[in-house]
Motif scaffolding. Structure first.
Motif, PDB file in Angstrom:
ATOM      1  N   HIS A 187      42.339  47.243  32.039  1.00 55.34           N
ATOM      2  CA  HIS A 187      41.867  45.857  31.881  1.00 55.34           C
ATOM      3  C   HIS A 187      42.785  44.881  32.616  1.00 55.34           C
ATOM      4  O   HIS A 187      43.002  43.754  32.167  1.00 55.34           O
ATOM      5  N   ALA A 188      43.301  45.353  33.745  1.00 54.39           N
ATOM      6  CA  ALA A 188      44.096  44.522  34.649  1.00 54.39           C
ATOM      7  C   ALA A 188      43.245  44.205  35.874  1.00 54.39           C
ATOM      8  O   ALA A 188      42.454  45.044  36.319  1.00 54.39           O
ATOM      9  N   TYR A 189      43.437  43.003  36.435  1.00 51.25           N
ATOM     10  CA  TYR A 189      42.580  42.528  37.511  1.00 51.25           C
ATOM     11  C   TYR A 189      43.420  41.944  38.648  1.00 51.25           C
ATOM     12  O   TYR A 189      43.454  40.730  38.862  1.00 51.25           O
ATOM     13  N   PRO A 190      44.111  42.810  39.390  1.00 51.85           N
ATOM     14  CA  PRO A 190      44.978  42.313  40.463  1.00 51.85           C
ATOM     15  C   PRO A 190      44.193  41.606  41.556  1.00 51.85           C
ATOM     16  O   PRO A 190      43.011  41.874  41.773  1.00 51.85           O
ATOM     17  N   LYS A 191      44.859  40.666  42.201  1.00 53.13           N
ATOM     18  CA  LYS A 191      44.280  39.898  43.305  1.00 53.13           C
ATOM     19  C   LYS A 191      43.070  39.076  42.882  1.00 53.13           C
ATOM     20  O   LYS A 191      42.251  38.694  43.733  1.00 53.13           O
ATOM     21  N   THR A 192      42.959  38.780  41.608  1.00 51.10           N
ATOM     22  CA  THR A 192      41.794  38.077  41.086  1.00 51.10           C
ATOM     23  C   THR A 192      42.234  36.968  40.145  1.00 51.10           C
ATOM     24  O   THR A 192      43.112  37.177  39.303  1.00 51.10           O
ATOM     25  N   TRP A 193      41.624  35.798  40.282  1.00 50.83           N
ATOM     26  CA  TRP A 193      41.891  34.677  39.377  1.00 50.83           C
ATOM     27  C   TRP A 193      40.898  34.737  38.228  1.00 50.83           C
ATOM     28  O   TRP A 193      39.680  34.651  38.441  1.00 50.83           O
ATOM     29  N   VAL A 194      41.409  34.933  37.020  1.00 52.33           N
ATOM     30  CA  VAL A 194      40.568  35.106  35.838  1.00 52.33           C
ATOM     31  C   VAL A 194      40.942  34.072  34.779  1.00 52.33           C
ATOM     32  O   VAL A 194      42.021  33.470  34.823  1.00 52.33           O
ATOM     33  N   LYS A 195      40.056  33.890  33.800  1.00 50.07           N
ATOM     34  CA  LYS A 195      40.338  32.959  32.707  1.00 50.07           C
ATOM     35  C   LYS A 195      41.220  33.628  31.661  1.00 50.07           C
ATOM     36  O   LYS A 195      41.022  34.789  31.318  1.00 50.07           O
ATOM     37  N   ASP A 196      42.166  32.867  31.146  1.00 53.13           N
ATOM     38  CA  ASP A 196      42.942  33.351  30.004  1.00 53.13           C
ATOM     39  C   ASP A 196      42.262  32.895  28.708  1.00 53.13           C
ATOM     40  O   ASP A 196      41.163  32.328  28.730  1.00 53.13           O
ATOM     41  N   ALA A 197      42.909  33.144  27.592  1.00 50.00           N
ATOM     42  CA  ALA A 197      42.303  32.832  26.289  1.00 50.00           C
ATOM     43  C   ALA A 197      42.015  31.343  26.125  1.00 50.00           C
ATOM     44  O   ALA A 197      41.115  30.947  25.374  1.00 50.00           O
ATOM     45  N   SER A 198      42.765  30.509  26.828  1.00 51.39           N
ATOM     46  CA  SER A 198      42.578  29.059  26.707  1.00 51.39           C
ATOM     47  C   SER A 198      41.568  28.509  27.693  1.00 51.39           C
ATOM     48  O   SER A 198      41.271  27.312  27.688  1.00 51.39           O
ATOM     49  N   GLY A 199      41.043  29.372  28.578  1.00 43.30           N
ATOM     50  CA  GLY A 199      40.084  28.922  29.573  1.00 43.30           C
ATOM     51  C   GLY A 199      40.704  28.504  30.881  1.00 43.30           C
ATOM     52  O   GLY A 199      40.000  28.112  31.815  1.00 43.30           O
ATOM     53  N   GLN A 200      42.042  28.586  30.990  1.00 47.07           N
ATOM     54  CA  GLN A 200      42.724  28.269  32.240  1.00 47.07           C
ATOM     55  C   GLN A 200      42.672  29.467  33.183  1.00 47.07           C
ATOM     56  O   GLN A 200      42.598  30.627  32.749  1.00 47.07           O
ATOM     57  N   LEU A 201      42.705  29.206  34.487  1.00 47.21           N
ATOM     58  CA  LEU A 201      42.715  30.284  35.468  1.00 47.21           C
ATOM     59  C   LEU A 201      44.141  30.793  35.661  1.00 47.21           C
ATOM     60  O   LEU A 201      45.085  30.010  35.816  1.00 47.21           O
ATOM     61  N   VAL A 202      44.277  32.120  35.644  1.00 51.93           N
ATOM     62  CA  VAL A 202      45.570  32.775  35.846  1.00 51.93           C
ATOM     63  C   VAL A 202      45.387  33.902  36.843  1.00 51.93           C
ATOM     64  O   VAL A 202      44.294  34.435  37.016  1.00 51.93           O
ATOM     65  N   TYR A 203      46.476  34.283  37.470  1.00 53.80           N
ATOM     66  CA  TYR A 203      46.440  35.316  38.514  1.00 53.80           C
ATOM     67  C   TYR A 203      46.599  36.688  37.875  1.00 53.80           C
ATOM     68  O   TYR A 203      47.589  36.963  37.187  1.00 53.80           O
ATOM     69  N   GLY A 204      45.619  37.560  38.105  1.00 60.95           N
ATOM     70  CA  GLY A 204      45.590  38.839  37.417  1.00 60.95           C
ATOM     71  C   GLY A 204      46.765  39.743  37.700  1.00 60.95           C
ATOM     72  O   GLY A 204      47.173  40.546  36.837  1.00 60.95           O
ATOM     73  N   SER A 205      47.365  39.633  38.884  1.00 62.88           N
ATOM     74  CA  SER A 205      48.468  40.530  39.252  1.00 62.88           C
ATOM     75  C   SER A 205      49.742  40.288  38.448  1.00 62.88           C
ATOM     76  O   SER A 205      50.636  41.134  38.455  1.00 62.88           O
ATOM     77  N   VAL A 206      49.843  39.142  37.759  1.00 63.58           N
ATOM     78  CA  VAL A 206      51.073  38.848  37.013  1.00 63.58           C
ATOM     79  C   VAL A 206      50.836  38.855  35.509  1.00 63.58           C
ATOM     80  O   VAL A 206      51.691  38.392  34.745  1.00 63.58           O
ATOM     81  N   GLN A 207      49.705  39.403  35.084  1.00 63.77           N
ATOM     82  CA  GLN A 207      49.418  39.473  33.652  1.00 63.77           C
ATOM     83  C   GLN A 207      49.967  40.771  33.057  1.00 63.77           C
ATOM     84  O   GLN A 207      50.151  41.763  33.765  1.00 63.77           O
ATOM     85  N   PRO A 208      50.234  40.801  31.745  1.00 65.87           N
ATOM     86  CA  PRO A 208      50.863  41.974  31.117  1.00 65.87           C
ATOM     87  C   PRO A 208      50.104  43.278  31.337  1.00 65.87           C
ATOM     88  O   PRO A 208      50.724  44.349  31.436  1.00 65.87           O
ATOM     89  N   GLU A 209      48.784  43.221  31.424  1.00 65.70           N
ATOM     90  CA  GLU A 209      48.011  44.449  31.619  1.00 65.70           C
ATOM     91  C   GLU A 209      48.361  45.145  32.931  1.00 65.70           C
ATOM     92  O   GLU A 209      48.261  46.370  33.043  1.00 65.70           O
ATOM     93  N   MET A 210      48.805  44.360  33.921  1.00 63.03           N
ATOM     94  CA  MET A 210      49.160  44.963  35.200  1.00 63.03           C
ATOM     95  C   MET A 210      50.397  45.833  35.067  1.00 63.03           C
ATOM     96  O   MET A 210      50.537  46.839  35.788  1.00 63.03           O
ATOM     97  N   LYS A 211      51.271  45.494  34.161  1.00 67.58           N
ATOM     98  CA  LYS A 211      52.465  46.319  33.926  1.00 67.58           C
ATOM     99  C   LYS A 211      52.057  47.700  33.413  1.00 67.58           C
ATOM    100  O   LYS A 211      52.633  48.719  33.823  1.00 67.58           O
ATOM    101  N   GLN A 212      51.075  47.731  32.524  1.00 68.95           N
ATOM    102  CA  GLN A 212      50.585  49.016  32.025  1.00 68.95           C
ATOM    103  C   GLN A 212      49.997  49.854  33.163  1.00 68.95           C
ATOM    104  O   GLN A 212      50.230  51.064  33.239  1.00 68.95           O
ATOM    105  N   ALA A 213      49.239  49.212  34.027  1.00 63.95           N
ATOM    106  CA  ALA A 213      48.622  49.932  35.138  1.00 63.95           C
ATOM    107  C   ALA A 213      49.683  50.492  36.082  1.00 63.95           C
ATOM    108  O   ALA A 213      49.577  51.642  36.544  1.00 63.95           O
ATOM    109  N   LEU A 214      50.712  49.718  36.366  1.00 56.65           N
ATOM    110  CA  LEU A 214      51.779  50.186  37.254  1.00 56.65           C
ATOM    111  C   LEU A 214      52.561  51.329  36.624  1.00 56.65           C
ATOM    112  O   LEU A 214      52.985  52.266  37.321  1.00 56.65           O
TER     113      LEU A 214
END
Length: 569
Positions: free
Chosen positions: A266-293
């Motif tokens: 459930h990681a989305y690198p290179k993609t701008w996605v909404k966080d829980a608050s509705g703000q756009l965040v960069y998928g490559s720096v979200q915690p799920e990316m650490k699990q994928a790596l």
């Protein structure tokens, strides 16, 4: 979405098209989304029927969209090529059915000033822009588009479009995908280019698996990411010189990449996605990316990833596939055309077969394949070029000859030997979702053994499906595994759309100011950090340092600017 005639419309097709339209509306209304990526040319052959113009289009269209220049004019351009380009004997990019159509039907002589491999195209284009010696027509990235806008080096196409755009071009630009194609190229009310735009669902990852190896290993088909790893391990153990999962040195971008693996977590690198608050965040720096790596690092340690992947580009990956070194990889829907077709040409006699699967989850939550609203770039005209309307006419003709009811598939798309004529056009556009529509129609026709309701383009795919599945014609393998039963369109992409499974990026605009200055540095940091983590040169905790550096080196400001863009759209 392309319209099909009433006689050709199927219940299943209609329901899926409706589903996809909901995806477009969701992605494009209110908080619009997705940054572009991908190729300037059509990734694969595809089909569509032209549509009637809207009433507004009828009132503004005051000239013949195919009016021929007498005497002929010349337009200079530049092109990227790749290993996929093949030509009939005696032909080339400068002499083929498309170049002849431009001259014979429009009176336009296209001159390719330079050509270069697609991997080097952006660098060459940057040098060309810096020199100021621009061709009349060029395809540029979103960043280059912004640069040319700011330096006032490209022509306003508004008047040319209003006067010469064909009904089919207007439909694609103004109606399909909620009109996003025209919106993306319109700056301060002026149309400054023709948007390069693909299909949303076709940027997603597909798991390509050697089904002959799977059968040989006596393993069940994968239903989880754990199954994928188990299969990869068995492949590596059972085939001398092989490794489990293909991966290229750039990590992202199409063939043998990590997006589908990241999606399992459930990681989305290179993609701008909404966080829980509705703000756009960069998928490559979200915690799920650490699990994928962490998973990728473990896969590398276990020998499931080639130890030499860091020096292998897409062409090298293709060679490994052809040489029976790869039995599983994450790629796109169209990769049966290349390199799997070439691999089959070499190895089908030895039993090679392939099958597509959707991305699979590492936990009990379904995986969502990530994709971006595919603004791949822009066709722009040099400021001061005498005939800016020539670009509009080239687009009109490409749509008519490739995707309309008048299309001649074996001349302008692909012939029985799979010559890729669809790669040749100077301006290449596709009606969104035409490949998926074709896959549904062709598969239904094949199952019924009745191709009578197919258009010419779809009939060509149908013939390929029959040739491969019924007659064992290996050269028809590629199209059969895309458009036929069990193919990537019906077996994978249809499920993504029907299940509303796609994670669609939320940013599609031209680069914001800080991106223009900092994106290259941040991309380099991301690739270097991720690569070092995968090969074990850095611990997984280096990801936390990367996230901190990314924000400090411009990511925080980019995030702020992208959210400002979102608020305005």
């Amino acid at each position: 979405m392309t319209n099909m005639t009433a006689g050709k419309r199927r219940k299943t097709l209609a329901s899926l098209v409706f589903s996809l339209s909901l995806v477009f509306v969701s992605a494009c209304s209110g908080n619009n989304g997705g940054n572009g990526g991908g190729s300037a040319t059509s990734a694969s052959p595809s089909a569509s029927n032209s549509a009637s113009p809207s009433s507004s289009a009828e009132t503004v269209q005051a000239a013949d969209p195919f009016e021929k220049y007498e005497p002929p004019i010349e337009i200079t351009t530049v092109r990227s090529t790749s290993a996929r380009f093949k030509f009939l004997e005696g032909e080339s990019l400068d002499n083929n059915a498309w170049s002849r159509a431009y001259e014979n039907e429009l009176g336009i002589k296209v001159k390719n000033v330079w050509t270069i491999d697609e991997a080097q195209y952006q660098n060459k284009m940057n040098v060309t822009i810096a020199s100021g010696d621009l061709p009349d027509l060029m395809f540029v990235s979103p960043a280059q588009f912004q640069q040319l806008l700011e330096s006032e080096q490209i022509e306003d196409l508004t008047a040319a479009y209003d006067r010469y755009a064909s009904p089919f071009l207007r439909k694609i630009m103004e109606q399909d995908a909620n009109g996003l194609m025209k919106k993306a190229a319109t700056i301060d009310g002026k149309m400054m280019g023709i948007t390069g735009f693909g299909s949303i669902e076709q940027g997603t990852s597909v798991v390509w698996l050697r089904s002959d190896w799977l059968k040989e290993a006596n393993l069940p088909e994968p239903t989880t990411f754990a199954d994928v790893l188990n299969i990869a391990e068995k492949f590596a153990q059972s085939h001398s010189g092989a490794y489990g999962i293909g991966l290229n040195k750039d990590l992202f971008g199409g063939l043998a990449t990590i997006e589908g693996i990241a999606n399992a977590f459930h990681a989305y690198p290179k993609t701008w996605v909404k966080d829980a608050s509705g703000q756009l965040v960069y998928g490559s720096v979200q915690p799920e990316m650490k699990q994928a790596l962490a998973a990728l690092q473990d896969m590398y340690k276990r020998g499931l990833i080639d130890k030499e992947f860091g020096v292998k580009d897409g062409n090298k990956i293709a060679e490994d596939i052809m040489n029976n070194k790869i039995g599983l990889l994450y790629a796109n829907f169209w990769h049966p055309l290349w390199p799997l077709q070439e691999a089959m040409n070499m190895n089908a006699a030895g039993g090679m077969t392939w099958k597509p699967y959707p991305v699979l989850s590492a936990d009990d939550q379904a995986a969502s394949p990530s994709t971006n609203i595919p603004v791949t770039g822009y066709y722009v005209v040099r400021n001061g070029y005498e005939h800016p309307e020539a670009a509009i006419k080239l687009a009109n003709l490409q749509l008519k000859n490739a995707w309309s009811d008048e299309a001649q598939a074996e001349i302008y798309n692909t012939d029985k030997d799979q010559t890729p004529f669809y790669l040749y056009p100077t301006i290449s556009m596709e009606p969104p979702s035409k490949n998926l529509e074709a896959g549904l129609a062709v598969t239904e026709a094949y199952m019924a053994k009745d191709p009578s309701k197919l258009n010419e383009e779809q009939k060509g795919y149908y013939d390929n499906v029959v040739a491969y599945l019924d007659n064992g014609d290996i050269k028809s393998f590629g199209n059969a595994l895309i458009f036929g039963p069990g193919g990537s369109e019906t077996e994978v992409l249809k499920k993504y759309v029907e299940g509303n499974r796609m994670k669609i990026g939320e940013f599609y605009g031209a680069p914001v100011p800080t991106q223009q200055m900092k994106q290259a540095t941040l991309d380099k940091l991301e690739l270097e950090t991720f690569t070092k983590i995968v090969v074990g040169e850095s611990s997984i905790d280096e990801f936390d340092s990367f996230v901190e550096k990314w924000h400090k080196l411009g990511g925080e400001q980019i995030t702020s600017e992208i959210n400002e863009w979102k608020a305005a759209h």
